[in-house]
Structure formats: structure tokens, C-alpha cells
Design an enzyme around this catalytic site. Sequence first.
Site, PDB file in Angstrom:
ATOM      1  N   ASP A 425       0.864  -1.176   0.000  1.00 35.06           N
ATOM      2  CA  ASP A 425       0.000   0.000   0.000  1.00 35.06           C
ATOM      3  C   ASP A 425       0.903   1.230   0.000  1.00 35.06           C
ATOM      4  O   ASP A 425       1.562   1.526   1.004  1.00 35.06           O
ATOM      5  CB  ASP A 425      -0.887  -0.043   1.263  1.00 35.06           C
ATOM      6  CG  ASP A 425      -1.893   1.095   1.312  1.00 35.06           C
ATOM      7  OD1 ASP A 425      -1.659   2.126   0.648  1.00 35.06           O
ATOM      8  OD2 ASP A 425      -2.900   0.948   2.037  1.00 35.06           O
ATOM      9  N   HIS A 426       0.903   1.930  -1.124  1.00 30.74           N
ATOM     10  CA  HIS A 426       1.852   3.040  -1.263  1.00 30.74           C
ATOM     11  C   HIS A 426       1.503   4.231  -0.363  1.00 30.74           C
ATOM     12  O   HIS A 426       2.302   5.141  -0.195  1.00 30.74           O
ATOM     13  CB  HIS A 426       1.914   3.480  -2.736  1.00 30.74           C
ATOM     14  CG  HIS A 426       3.248   4.017  -3.146  1.00 30.74           C
ATOM     15  ND1 HIS A 426       4.159   4.540  -2.235  1.00 30.74           N
ATOM     16  CD2 HIS A 426       3.852   4.121  -4.353  1.00 30.74           C
ATOM     17  CE1 HIS A 426       5.235   4.937  -2.871  1.00 30.74           C
ATOM     18  NE2 HIS A 426       5.084   4.698  -4.159  1.00 30.74           N
TER      19      HIS A 426
END
Length: 453
Positions: A425-426
Site C-alpha cells: 500500500d503506497h
Amino acid sequence: MSSIEIKVPDIGDFSEVEVIEVLVAEGDTITKEQSLITVESDKASMEIPSSAAGVVRSLKAKVGDKVKEGSVILSLEAAEDGVSAQSAAGTASVPAVGKTAEVASAGAAAVAETTAAAPAAVATPPISTPASPPVVAPRESPAPGQPRAGGTPGNLPYASPSVRKYARELGVDLSLVTGTGAKQRITHEDVRAFVKQAVSPDRLAAGGAGLSVLEWPKVDFAKFGPVETRPLSRIKKISGANLHRNWVMIPHVTNNDVADVTDLEALRAQLNKENQKSGPKVTMLAFLIRAVVASLKKFPELNASLDGDNLVFKRYYHIGFAADTPNGLVVPVLRDADAKGVMEIAAETADLARQAREGKLSPSQMQGGCFSISSLGGIGGTSFTPIINAPEVAILGVSRAAIAPVWNGQAFAPRLMLPLSLSYDHRVIDGALAARFNAYLVSLLADFRRIAL
Ligand code: CAO
């Protein structure tokens, strides 16, 4: 029962106003103070309430009409306890239209105040006058040459009091609604359409984020050849909805790396040979779980979950792993993996995978995961993009290990290389951190003794 005419009362400074909404229909039974029409001047829109209760016999006003004090709105079969025909005819007290209009022009803050006060005005109309004053909402004009937005921050949305009341009842923020009425006024239908869209399955699956995409194509496949339709399994329906949400809500990035597992595979084969009769089959998955836990300890951001503006770091290590079952994908969770050795992990994952295939997992056995592993290595593939299992922030995809020529500084040597695809999850994990995590994992798998360090 007596027939009376309901007329437009004194509307203050305005000689003529336009009817923009008719809020009742012929045959309706209405109560005293019920709004009948909405009229609009260049400064405000206002609702005209009925001065009597009864049944609407004929409507005289329609949308677009210009009306003034004394114009007949409708004729009413008044209820017995209704007000006299004379009072119903509109000998109303002078309403505060002019005053409100002044407020409306006094600036955004004052406008907001007027709007905030509106619910009370709508909910409890004044009863002290023979005909209650209209309920007024200031009208905000768009800047010259500018289209009127259904609502921009700081601008009062352009809607009649009854639409505002309707929106309040449904909890709709009118500033988010696009008006399709005359001069982009927001209508009841616009509010209805907004709510309908907000509760559509696609929109809900996206957590309210809303995707402006084309509708799903409807195709009659039978036109092109024979077909057979089967319902999705319960597991597919549940996992599909979760996967969809996770895919659209999490900005996924996948980091691909390869681990040299030549020595590890040799160890695994050796252990399985030794344990042939007594112990569980030692799997690559068990080694991976052990190495992942060590990597999570070194990079705790990957053992975390987003909670609004906070990141919750977990001090426990429950690892989920995707299991392929006849009915679809499930993710059993191995609890406290940090407290377990490879043999124990191998035995427990085999047992969980068996329960998954037999459909015997309880909900609690699929909850509380910190990080997931999806291993397709036994089947094939060279890399893939696993979908993060929210609220986790990363997942490891494992593809098929294959012998590849690897340069050892002097020559190419045949090594067993295991492809690892780490989706993260950036919002939580930067690319550099993900690459470090994956590189560390690769180093542990290449030399398992490092886990003990
Ligand atoms: N590369 C090459 N071979 C591999 C391998 C890899 N990465 N991982 C496993 N294998 C081989 C094993 O060596 C074993 O071969 P042998 O029988 O000759 O020893 C065989 O594949 C089966 O492996 P395994 O018994 O260790 O089982 P597994 O770890 O591959 O799988 C489980 C266990 C539960 C993960 C698996 O049954 C499964 O369901 N996998 C699918 C997961 C999935 O669907 N992921 C996608 C999710 S998104 O749709």
C-alpha cells in the site's frame, strides 16, 4: 366542508415572483402550514404554506407562472375545523422576506447562518399569524458568466427550502449535488439520483469513493453460441466484493525480486527425507512464513494497518496464506507465527489448508491477519500482482522457482531462483522501504541461518 381559494400572501418587497416548484397535487390532503409552492425572486426562494387544511380540488399555479400577492394558488375543500375562507384568502402578515433577502446579500457567513436556521423554520412553522410567512432560503447567484455549480465549497447550493429539507432528512450534502433544474437549481429528483448513485453496489464496494465509469456491458451471450449459467459460490461472492474494494481503494505497487533458494530447497528435501514417516511435510510456505516474520520484525511498517490518519503497529505476527479450494479462495490465518518453528508452521498450515478445502474453517480462523502470502509456486507463473488483503498493508506473491544461470563472480552457476512479488500500500510504504523488505527477505531465504542472528 367549504371550498376556499388559497392565495399568495404578502411577499414583502417583491411585486412578482416565479413559481419554481409545485409541492402538492390535486387530490392531496394537506395540513395547515404545509408548503404548497416554491417561488423565487432575484434574491431568495421561498415556500408558500397553506393557511388551511383540506383536500386540494384544483391547482391554479404551475411551474413558470409569475405570481404576486393575491394570485390564486389552488382551491381547497377545507376541513371542518379549517380556517375561515376569509383568512385563507391570504390576509397574511407581512413576512420577513425583505429582511432575509438582506441577510442573504450580506455575505457568505450570514448566508450560512440563515441556512443553519432553516430546519427549525421548516419543522415548526410559526402559528401566530393567520397565514404563516413563507419559508425563505437566500438565493446565491453565480458570478457573471460563470455556470452555477451545484455546490462549491463556500457557496450556498442553489435549491428551494423543500429540497434543502429533503436533503437534510437524507443526510445529503447539497454542495456535492449537481443541479439539473432551471438555472442549475438542485431539484428533488437530483437529490434522489444522488442518493441512488451513492448506495449503488459499485459505489458501496468502493467505500463511497465513487468511480465514474461506464456501466457494466449487458450482453446476451446466447446470441453468439451455447452457454451455461451457474451462480457464483458464496465464497466467490464474498471474496470478490473484498478483492474489488481492496483493488480500487488501495494504491497498489508491486516490487518483484528473486531469491536464490538452492540451499534452502536442499535443506527442505533433506528434512523431508529424514521425517518421511514421522513428521509433517516441510513446505516452502513454512520457510517463507518464518522468513516473512523476521522481515516484519525488521520493517514494522509492513506489520501495520491504516486507521484514519494513524498507523497501527502490531506487536503480534499472525500470517494469512491464500488457499485454493473447490469453492474459491480463502485465507486462513496462522496465529503467533513468531513463536513457532518451521516444523510446527508446516504442520499447522497443512491442517488449515485441509480445513479450508473441506469448508470447515471458522470465521475466527480467517481473522486477525497482519500480512498475507499467496503462493502459486506449486502451480506455475513467473510473477503476478497479489491484491492486498485490507486492512493489511502488504502481501507477498510467490511464483514457481526455476533453475536459472546466476553469475557467481567467476562463472554462471545453475541456481534455483524463487520469484517474490511484494504488493504494498503506497499510502503507507514507500517504494524504497518495500524494496529493502523484499531484498532482506531474499537474503534470509538465500541463507536461512541469518534468521537466527
Ligand atoms: N516453486 C516451485 N515449486 C513449488 C513451489 C515454488 N514456489 N512451491 C511449492 N512447490 C511445489 C512443492 O515442491 C511441491 O512439490 P512436491 O509435491 O514435488 O514436493 C508442490 O509444489 C506442492 O507444494 P506444497 O505441498 O508445498 O504446497 P504449496 O505450499 O505449494 O501450497 C497452499 C499450499 C495451501 C498454498 C496451496 O495448496 C494453495 O492453495 N495454493 C494456491 C494459493 C492461491 O490460490 N493463491 C492465489 C490467490 S489470488 O487468487
